[in-house]
Design an enzyme around this catalytic site. Structure first.
Site, mmCIF file in Angstrom:
data_model
loop_
_atom_site.group_PDB
_atom_site.id
_atom_site.type_symbol
_atom_site.label_atom_id
_atom_site.label_comp_id
_atom_site.label_asym_id
_atom_site.label_seq_id
_atom_site.Cartn_x
_atom_site.Cartn_y
_atom_site.Cartn_z
ATOM 1 N N GLY A 115 0.811 -1.194 0.000
ATOM 2 C CA GLY A 115 0.000 0.000 0.000
ATOM 3 C C GLY A 115 0.852 1.255 0.000
ATOM 4 N N HIS A 116 0.289 2.324 0.575
ATOM 5 C CA HIS A 116 0.941 3.638 0.584
ATOM 6 C C HIS A 116 2.248 3.587 1.371
ATOM 7 C CE1 HIS A 116 1.030 7.983 0.240
ATOM 8 N NE2 HIS A 116 0.992 8.156 1.550
ATOM 9 N N PHE A 117 2.201 3.069 2.590
ATOM 10 C CA PHE A 117 3.392 2.972 3.430
ATOM 11 C C PHE A 117 4.098 1.645 3.160
ATOM 12 C CE2 PHE A 117 1.282 6.389 5.705
ATOM 13 C CZ PHE A 117 2.339 7.161 6.167
#
Length: 297
Positions: free
Chosen positions: A259-261
């Site tokens: 995901g984003h992180f």
């Protein structure tokens, strides 16, 4: 194990907290974090690269342990990071850019192209292609910065939103430890922190307006670039990673099932990719500089 050092730099009266590791004479990798995090987001990556590079990860003004910015704009954040590099004597460095760190880093690179040896963009966007539908309420705020639209974005400051940003898109959310998002929520809960973040969400429109300037920098200076991306990012789509090739045909693009992180679950493969990329990029850059008969400023 790498010895990580922590300190504050006095940047024209502003205390900027940072962490660093690695030999002082090694090639420098400047790590710029995103929202709502701080330099601690690189806690797993730094030890994996500190044998080969000097890694420096500041907390941007208004984030982490750094003091608040004088102006809540990305241009001002860039001014502070620019001076931070001078205070620490970082004359030449590669950039690792994530989320908010990307518009700051691209601004910095456009100002000082001769100082930037290479760029790693990890979910650090520079193209309209990369903006997902999740930006719709933020775009509404750009178009009409009313009290109502500002209030609607306070959900971005909620603890559960931070946790969602960390876990959404992770192939196995159980691998996302609570340390990162709990610390981010601690910083977000401080008095005044929310207003800084809402101001920056409004000013993010200036980053989108600056995309053509970033693209012109790419075309003019051809920095080696690795776009390594969590493909399940709810904010920045994989198309944003692929788009770098329009202006930098030699850009490397790698997509991860994250995901984003992405560093929360993929620190080791990201570190391996960064090590390989920078080793080749810095060799080519220094060979080109030697061949031209002039060093880098």
């Amino acid at each position: 194990m790498a010895e990580v050092r922590y300190g504050f730099a006095d940047v024209d009266g502003l205390a900027v907290h940072y962490r660093e590791a690695g030999p002082t004479g090694a090639p420098v990798l400047l790590l710029l974090h995103g929202y709502p995090s701080a330099g601690h987001m690189y806690r797993d990556l730094i030890p994996l690269l500190a044998d080969r590079f000097r890694l420096v990860a500041p907390d941007l003004p208004g984030f982490g342990r750094s003091g608040p910015p004088a102006r809540n704009t990305f241009e001002h954040l860039t001014d502070v990071v620019d001076r931070f590099t001078e205070v620490l004597g970082l004359r030449e460095f590669a950039l690792y850019l994530f989320d908010y760190g990307a518009p700051v880093g691209f601004r910095l690179a456009a100002r000082h192209p001769a100082r930037v040896t290479a760029i790693v963009s990890q979910n650090g966007n520079a193209y309209e292609d990369g903006l997902s539908d999740a930006w719709a309420p933020i775009r509404a705020y750009w178009r009409d910065p009313s009290a109502a639209n500002r209030a609607a974005l306070r959900t971005m400051l909620a603890p559960e939103t931070t946790i969602w940003q960390y876990t959404q898109g992770a192939a196995d959310p159980s691998r996302v430890g609570p340390d990162g998002y709990e610390l981010d929520n601690h910083y977000l809960a401080r008095p005044g922190a929310g207003e800084i973040q809402l101001d920056l969400l409004l000013d993010y429109a200036s980053n989108v307006a600056s995309y053509p300037d970033f693209h012109a920098y790419f075309r003019a200076h051809r920095p080696p670039l690795l776009a390594i991306w969590g493909r399940n990012d709810p904010f920045f789509l994989p198309a944003g990673a692929e788009a770098f090739r329009r202006d930098l045909p030699g850009a490397e693009v790698r997509l991860l099932d994250a995901g984003h992180f992405a560093l929360e679950t993929h620190a080791e493969p990201i570190a391996a990719a960064v090590r390989e990329f920078l080793s080749h990029a810095l060799t080519r850059t220094h060979a080109a500089a030697s061949g031209s008969g002039r060093g880098r400023a």
